[in-house]
Design a protein around this motif. Structure first.
Motif, PDB file in Angstrom:
ATOM      1  N   ASP A   1      10.451  10.654  -9.745  1.00 38.24           N
ATOM      2  CA  ASP A   1      10.864  12.028 -10.591  1.00 38.24           C
ATOM      3  C   ASP A   1      11.854  13.181  -9.572  1.00 38.24           C
ATOM      4  N   GLU A   2      11.044  13.098  -8.576  1.00 38.57           N
ATOM      5  CA  GLU A   2      11.804  14.343  -7.532  1.00 38.57           C
ATOM      6  C   GLU A   2      12.890  13.788  -6.799  1.00 38.57           C
ATOM      7  N   TRP A   3      12.835  12.582  -6.236  1.00 40.99           N
ATOM      8  CA  TRP A   3      13.948  12.187  -5.198  1.00 40.99           C
ATOM      9  C   TRP A   3      14.852  11.317  -5.642  1.00 40.99           C
ATOM     10  N   ILE A   4      14.659  11.064  -7.127  1.00 40.43           N
ATOM     11  CA  ILE A   4      15.642   9.843  -7.855  1.00 40.43           C
ATOM     12  C   ILE A   4      15.154   8.520  -7.443  1.00 40.43           C
ATOM     13  N   GLU A   5      15.195   8.237  -6.184  1.00 40.79           N
ATOM     14  CA  GLU A   5      14.393   6.892  -5.730  1.00 40.79           C
ATOM     15  C   GLU A   5      13.589   7.120  -4.602  1.00 40.79           C
ATOM     16  N   THR A   6      12.598   6.284  -4.429  1.00 42.12           N
ATOM     17  CA  THR A   6      11.770   6.241  -3.244  1.00 42.12           C
ATOM     18  C   THR A   6      11.616   4.710  -2.691  1.00 42.12           C
ATOM     19  N   VAL A   7      11.220   4.583  -1.686  1.00 46.27           N
ATOM     20  CA  VAL A   7      11.083   3.291  -1.057  1.00 46.27           C
ATOM     21  C   VAL A   7      10.065   2.541  -1.512  1.00 46.27           C
ATOM     22  N   HIS A   8       9.963   1.279  -2.162  1.00 48.71           N
ATOM     23  CA  HIS A   8       8.857   0.268  -2.621  1.00 48.71           C
ATOM     24  C   HIS A   8       9.123  -1.040  -1.669  1.00 48.71           C
ATOM     25  N   ALA A   9       8.084  -1.533  -1.270  1.00 41.20           N
ATOM     26  CA  ALA A   9       7.843  -2.775  -0.583  1.00 41.20           C
ATOM     27  C   ALA A   9       7.292  -3.633  -1.449  1.00 41.20           C
ATOM     28  N   VAL A  10       7.779  -4.747  -1.414  1.00 38.22           N
ATOM     29  CA  VAL A  10       7.161  -5.968  -2.141  1.00 38.22           C
ATOM     30  C   VAL A  10       6.690  -6.933  -1.251  1.00 38.22           C
ATOM     31  N   VAL A  11       5.331  -7.374  -0.966  1.00 38.91           N
ATOM     32  CA  VAL A  11       5.080  -8.348   0.327  1.00 38.91           C
ATOM     33  C   VAL A  11       4.267  -9.374  -0.417  1.00 38.91           C
ATOM     34  N   VAL A  12       4.600 -10.542   0.426  1.00 42.19           N
ATOM     35  CA  VAL A  12       3.787 -11.605   0.123  1.00 42.19           C
ATOM     36  C   VAL A  12       2.939 -11.992   1.292  1.00 42.19           C
ATOM     37  N   LEU A  13       1.686 -12.336   1.114  1.00 36.88           N
ATOM     38  CA  LEU A  13       1.147 -12.567   2.567  1.00 36.88           C
ATOM     39  C   LEU A  13       0.886 -13.908   2.785  1.00 36.88           C
ATOM     40  N   TYR A  14       0.487 -14.181   3.948  1.00 34.58           N
ATOM     41  CA  TYR A  14       0.328 -15.711   4.384  1.00 34.58           C
ATOM     42  C   TYR A  14      -1.163 -16.150   3.839  1.00 34.58           C
ATOM     43  N   GLU A  15      -1.245 -17.180   3.157  1.00 32.39           N
ATOM     44  CA  GLU A  15      -2.505 -17.752   2.536  1.00 32.39           C
ATOM     45  C   GLU A  15      -3.723 -17.379   3.367  1.00 32.39           C
ATOM     46  N   GLY A  16      -4.812 -16.783   2.522  1.00 31.94           N
ATOM     47  CA  GLY A  16      -6.052 -16.304   3.253  1.00 31.94           C
ATOM     48  C   GLY A  16      -6.024 -15.031   3.826  1.00 31.94           C
ATOM     49  N   LYS A  17      -4.863 -14.443   3.914  1.00 25.55           N
ATOM     50  CA  LYS A  17      -4.798 -13.107   4.635  1.00 25.55           C
ATOM     51  C   LYS A  17      -5.072 -11.950   3.608  1.00 25.55           C
ATOM     52  N   VAL A  18      -5.697 -10.925   4.124  1.00 33.48           N
ATOM     53  CA  VAL A  18      -6.021  -9.933   2.950  1.00 33.48           C
ATOM     54  C   VAL A  18      -5.570  -8.427   3.883  1.00 33.48           C
ATOM     55  N   VAL A  19      -4.805  -7.812   3.165  1.00 31.19           N
ATOM     56  CA  VAL A  19      -4.048  -6.537   3.810  1.00 31.19           C
ATOM     57  C   VAL A  19      -4.117  -5.528   2.533  1.00 31.19           C
ATOM     58  N   LYS A  20      -4.522  -4.305   2.746  1.00 32.95           N
ATOM     59  CA  LYS A  20      -4.378  -3.222   1.699  1.00 32.95           C
ATOM     60  C   LYS A  20      -2.894  -2.732   1.626  1.00 32.95           C
TER      61      LYS A  20
END
Length: 91
Positions: A23-42
């Motif tokens: 809304d404010e900056w028109i666009e913002t940075v968004h990451a799409v991530v695939v983790l290695y199997e068995g890994k957990v990251v927030k």
């Protein structure tokens, strides 16, 4: 640059960075991530990982962690337009 940094995270198998509407900056940075199997990251951990390595304005404001592979073209490049489409359909 952002994709290179995120890819260095030990839990990240692949990633892509896209611009999403804001809304404010028109666009913002968004990451799409695939983790290695068995890994957990927030999501916040990925953001903090970037903040420690690159300028704050380049860091993703949001992260989508997915279990399915990123969509690829026949040449093996990530189809970012498909990721944007998926994001917009969710919102």
């Amino acid at each position: 640059e952002v994709e290179n940094i995120i890819s260095q995270h030990p839990a990240v198998q692949s990633c892509a960075v896209i611009g999403i509407p804001h809304d404010e900056w028109i666009e913002t940075v968004h990451a799409v991530v695939v983790l290695y199997e068995g890994k957990v990251v927030k999501e916040q951990e990925i953001i903090e990982y970037c903040r420690a390595r690159i300028a704050r304005y380049k860091c993703p404001r949001s992260v989508d962690i997915r279990s399915i592979p990123l969509p690829l073209s026949a040449a093996g490049k990530v189809l970012k337009r498909e990721l944007r489409k998926e994001f917009l359909e969710k919102t």
